[in-house]
Design an enzyme around this catalytic site. Sequence first.
Site, PDB file in Angstrom:
ATOM      1  N   GLU A  71      -0.317  14.013  -0.575  1.00 60.92           N
ATOM      2  CA  GLU A  71      -0.575  12.614  -0.204  1.00 60.92           C
ATOM      3  C   GLU A  71      -1.510  12.587   0.992  1.00 60.92           C
ATOM      4  OE1 GLU A  71       2.354   9.526  -0.611  1.00 60.92           O
ATOM      5  OE2 GLU A  71       2.136   9.050   1.526  1.00 60.92           O
ATOM      6  N   THR A 129      -2.610   6.584   0.147  1.00 55.68           N
ATOM      7  CA  THR A 129      -1.786   5.511   0.691  1.00 55.68           C
ATOM      8  C   THR A 129      -2.570   4.213   0.817  1.00 55.68           C
ATOM      9  OG1 THR A 129      -2.299   5.971   3.010  1.00 55.68           O
ATOM     10  CG2 THR A 129      -0.464   7.187   2.018  1.00 55.68           C
ATOM     11  N   TYR A 130      -1.829   3.119   0.954  1.00 55.34           N
ATOM     12  CA  TYR A 130      -2.413   1.828   1.266  1.00 55.34           C
ATOM     13  C   TYR A 130      -2.533   1.751   2.779  1.00 55.34           C
ATOM     14  CZ  TYR A 130      -3.756  -2.799  -0.446  1.00 55.34           C
ATOM     15  OH  TYR A 130      -4.474  -3.900  -0.818  1.00 55.34           O
ATOM     16  N   ARG A 136       6.466  -2.199  -2.212  1.00 55.27           N
ATOM     17  CA  ARG A 136       6.546  -3.500  -1.549  1.00 55.27           C
ATOM     18  C   ARG A 136       5.561  -3.573  -0.402  1.00 55.27           C
ATOM     19  NH1 ARG A 136      11.281  -5.004   2.494  1.00 55.27           N
ATOM     20  NH2 ARG A 136       9.858  -3.755   3.782  1.00 55.27           N
ATOM     21  N   GLY A 137       5.544  -2.552   0.445  1.00 57.97           N
ATOM     22  CA  GLY A 137       4.668  -2.526   1.605  1.00 57.97           C
ATOM     23  C   GLY A 137       5.365  -3.034   2.852  1.00 57.97           C
ATOM     24  N   TYR A 172      14.596   6.813  -2.109  1.00 56.15           N
ATOM     25  CA  TYR A 172      14.990   7.129  -0.739  1.00 56.15           C
ATOM     26  C   TYR A 172      16.291   7.927  -0.724  1.00 56.15           C
ATOM     27  CZ  TYR A 172      11.516   3.522   0.051  1.00 56.15           C
ATOM     28  OH  TYR A 172      10.352   2.806   0.037  1.00 56.15           O
ATOM     29  N   HIS A 199      17.228   3.282   1.429  1.00 62.40           N
ATOM     30  CA  HIS A 199      16.204   2.446   2.058  1.00 62.40           C
ATOM     31  C   HIS A 199      16.792   1.818   3.325  1.00 62.40           C
ATOM     32  CE1 HIS A 199      13.366  -0.841   2.721  1.00 62.40           C
ATOM     33  NE2 HIS A 199      12.535  -0.209   1.921  1.00 62.40           N
ATOM     34  N   LYS A 221      13.898  -0.772 -11.088  1.00 61.96           N
ATOM     35  CA  LYS A 221      12.466  -0.447 -11.097  1.00 61.96           C
ATOM     36  C   LYS A 221      12.111   0.435 -12.299  1.00 61.96           C
ATOM     37  CE  LYS A 221      12.177   0.906  -6.650  1.00 61.96           C
ATOM     38  NZ  LYS A 221      11.550   1.326  -5.355  1.00 61.96           N
ATOM     39  N   GLN A 247      10.976   9.486  -0.444  1.00 66.83           N
ATOM     40  CA  GLN A 247      10.639   9.478   0.977  1.00 66.83           C
ATOM     41  C   GLN A 247      10.863  10.892   1.508  1.00 66.83           C
ATOM     42  OE1 GLN A 247       9.050   8.752   3.647  1.00 66.83           O
ATOM     43  NE2 GLN A 247       9.781   6.632   3.814  1.00 66.83           N
TER      44      GLN A 247
END
Length: 292
Positions: free
Chosen positions: A17, A48-49, A107-108, A142, A146, A162, A173
Amino acid sequence: MRISDLFKQKKAVYSFEIFPPKVGDDIGKIYSTLDEIGDIAPDYVSVTYSAGGSKNSRTAEIADLLKNKYGMEPLAHLTCINSSKEEVAAAIERLNKIGVENILALRGDRIEGEEKGDFCYASDLIPFIKERSGADIGAACYPEGHPESANLVEDIRHLKNKVDLGATHLNTQLFFDNDIFLNYMEKVRLAGIEVPVQAGIMPLVKKSQFGGIVRMTGAGIPTKISRMYARFADDPRSLEDAGVAYATDQIIDLLSAGVQGIHLYIMNNARVARRITENIRPILDRINGENK
């Protein structure tokens, strides 16, 4: 290539990543990183965003370079919490034009003081992508739960949703205790989630990583890492060596346990990525050679 097809071909998928340069920074800053990781040849590279929820992202730009200049498969992150349907649809269309076949639905981060957009959760984004793209859709999970979930049971229930909506694979994560991941995987499979899961590993090789990044994720810190930091925090070369050794040991243990993939958070550090890959590549190749 779709990542779901990679999992059909390999027993252990191996990916990196990276993150794009900030808007306004010279795009050339990323070239040396891409050149080096291209030589290492991961199965795919996720991009990544923008950090902190900003709508200004260069994800598509880097995905285009990966796909069409460097010949590497990109997994483009796409967030939604602060965006309208029109903005997200435009982002998907741009990825379609580039030829991106893999999107990570997230989600962000919320932007403080800004009203949320048309989406609340990644589960809202997944069907929206499916309507507009034939790409594989990845999702995050996660192992330690989360931060906003009441408990791990609730978190896994949301994860199952999801997957039911169309997520084809999952990236975890980062975590530093393999027993936490393996126990989590038992619960995930008991919940009926059967899609492939890659273990997210971040080599802790810089003093700064022990602060903001780890604290932001909420990952537990084993005693071994605390000792490593206490001993080598002010000795950068030794800290990198120790961090590479710890990540290598962690990955080999996960491969021994039959993990379906390793997703290495390299923080654009191609040197560290290369060192770890050289350590584990013979084992990875033998594992994947069993399919031939």
